[in-house]
Design a protein around this motif. Structure first.
Motif, PDB file in Angstrom:
ATOM      1  N   VAL A  14      -2.044   2.130  14.264  1.00 56.58           N
ATOM      2  CA  VAL A  14      -1.021   1.386  13.295  1.00 56.58           C
ATOM      3  C   VAL A  14      -2.261   0.996  12.342  1.00 56.58           C
ATOM      4  O   VAL A  14      -2.898   0.508  12.255  1.00 56.58           O
ATOM      5  N   TYR A  15      -0.869   0.405  11.039  1.00 55.95           N
ATOM      6  CA  TYR A  15      -1.385  -0.056   9.695  1.00 55.95           C
ATOM      7  C   TYR A  15      -0.306  -0.707   9.065  1.00 55.95           C
ATOM      8  O   TYR A  15       1.046  -0.586   9.330  1.00 55.95           O
ATOM      9  N   ARG A  16      -0.971  -1.979   9.192  1.00 56.18           N
ATOM     10  CA  ARG A  16      -0.165  -3.168   8.418  1.00 56.18           C
ATOM     11  C   ARG A  16      -0.536  -2.921   7.333  1.00 56.18           C
ATOM     12  O   ARG A  16      -1.245  -2.437   6.409  1.00 56.18           O
ATOM     13  N   VAL A  17       1.411  -3.029   6.957  1.00 60.95           N
ATOM     14  CA  VAL A  17       1.851  -2.242   4.999  1.00 60.95           C
ATOM     15  C   VAL A  17       2.805  -4.104   4.774  1.00 60.95           C
ATOM     16  O   VAL A  17       3.206  -4.174   5.598  1.00 60.95           O
ATOM     17  N   PRO A  18       2.831  -4.343   3.793  1.00 62.23           N
ATOM     18  CA  PRO A  18       3.542  -4.761   2.805  1.00 62.23           C
ATOM     19  C   PRO A  18       5.026  -5.334   3.646  1.00 62.23           C
ATOM     20  O   PRO A  18       6.267  -5.850   4.283  1.00 62.23           O
ATOM     21  N   HIS A  19       5.432  -3.983   3.582  1.00 65.40           N
ATOM     22  CA  HIS A  19       6.898  -2.843   3.700  1.00 65.40           C
ATOM     23  C   HIS A  19       6.585  -1.093   4.261  1.00 65.40           C
ATOM     24  O   HIS A  19       5.847  -1.441   3.617  1.00 65.40           O
ATOM     25  N   ILE A  20       7.582  -0.872   4.902  1.00 69.43           N
ATOM     26  CA  ILE A  20       7.487  -0.024   4.864  1.00 69.43           C
ATOM     27  C   ILE A  20       7.582   1.417   4.384  1.00 69.43           C
ATOM     28  O   ILE A  20       8.346   1.095   2.946  1.00 69.43           O
TER      29      ILE A  20
END
Ligand code: ATP
Length: 300
Positions: A14-20
């Motif tokens: 899982v990678y948290r990102v500002p947007h997809i």
């Protein structure tokens, strides 16, 4: 309460990102975590954590992830005696945007090796269950054989038709409760699913094909349900969303538990919604419940 899950296991990266990430875009991830996943495993763990006796029929890979995946299931109260070790562990590469939205790339690995021969070998486990819980991350002939065995012994079949694909009328006719989300319902029926009237039409079509009941999960909008006697909607709780990955899996695992307990369809959906809305407040697809389940307000 005895539930058999036939399905997939995965490691979720899982990678948290500002947007997809958009096509052609490179984006820095602000946080990376590993979680246990796979629709089958997630649903089995939810049911096990809610107190059911759960048997899992499926595969893990011969790699290090495989060993970890199997140990995790055992630690979460899932019986792993029918699990085989073959091929590479499945992986899901998941982006979670700050908004809570997610996007997933799936490497099926060993999950595509779950065979009909394996189901034959574990026939007695399915036959002695109250509920058989199925999804579509393993080969369809394997899903069909498991459903045939369950139906011939009167075992209740819950099928979560994810990822979205068309299914044979023969398989649909054996399903006691079908649990698509809106996209899956659209693919299954070829009909629109925008309004309540659309949902009614699409669910009616599935009931005509012999499905016992249809429960359409609608994310934060809750769930729409229909069987021969009734139809309606159960609202989702308003919660602070952290990660919606696995909301549908938690819903299905909890629904199987409630059906095992003999709850009505509507009460089972209320229970499943409460469990799922709790799960979206946590990161990862496999829920960790506080000390005991009643404390998370899963009352009907
Ligand atoms: P996934 O594929 O990510 O597991 P899904 O599309 O199969 O999800 P959803 O319809 O998104 O499943 O969610 C299943 C259930 O989880 C919903 O019916 C609802 O009860 C609960 N849920 C999902 N999102 C939310 C939310 N934002 N707030 C509250 N409850 C939610």
């Amino acid at each position: 309460m005895n539930i058999t899950v036939v399905g997939s296991t995965n490691m979720d990266l899982v990678y948290r990102v500002p947007h997809i990430v958009k096509a052609g875009e490179t984006l820095h991830s602000t946080q990376h975590e590993l979680f246990f996943g796979g629709k089958g495993a997630n649903q089995a763990v939810t049911a096990g954590q809610l107190g059911a006796e759960v048997n899992f029929i499926g595969n893990v890979g011969v790699d290090d992830f495989g060993e970890k995946v199997k140990r995790n299931l055992q630690e979460k109260r899932v019986n792993t005696t029918a699990i085989r070790t073959v091929g590479l562990t499945g992986q899901a590469i998941i982006q979670v945007a700050d908004s809570g939205e997610n996007s997933i790339v799936l490497f099926p690995g060993t999950n595509f090796l779950v065979s009909t021969e394996q189901i034959e070998a574990s026939k007695e486990i399915i036959e002695s269950s109250q509920v058989l819980l199925l999804q579509l991350e393993i080969p369809i002939p394997t899903v069909e054989l498991a459903a045939n065995i369950a139906q011939s012994t009167g075992v209740h079949i819950i099928l979560n038709p994810a990822p979205a694909q068309k299914l044979s009328d023969s398989l649909l006719s054996k399903v006691s409760i079908l649990t698509p989300n809106e996209t899956e319902l659209e693919v299954l029926t070829g009909l629109k699913t925008e309004t309540d009237e659309d949902l009614l039409q699409a669910c009616s079509l599935l009931l005509k094909k012999g499905v016992g009941a249809v429960v359409v999960t609608l994310g934060e909008k809750g769930a729409f349900y229909m069987n021969e006697q009734e139809h309606g909607r159960v609202q989702a709780k308003k919660v602070e969303v952290k990660d919606t990955t696995g909301a549908g899996d938690a819903f299905n695992g909890a629904l199987a538990v409630a059906i095992c307990q003999g709850k009505s369809l509507k009460d089972s959906i209320v229970y499943a919604s409460n469990v799922a809305s709790y799960v979206v407040t946590q990161m990862g697809a496999q829920p960790i419940f506080p000390v005991s389940v009643p404390q998370i307000n899963t009352d009907c």
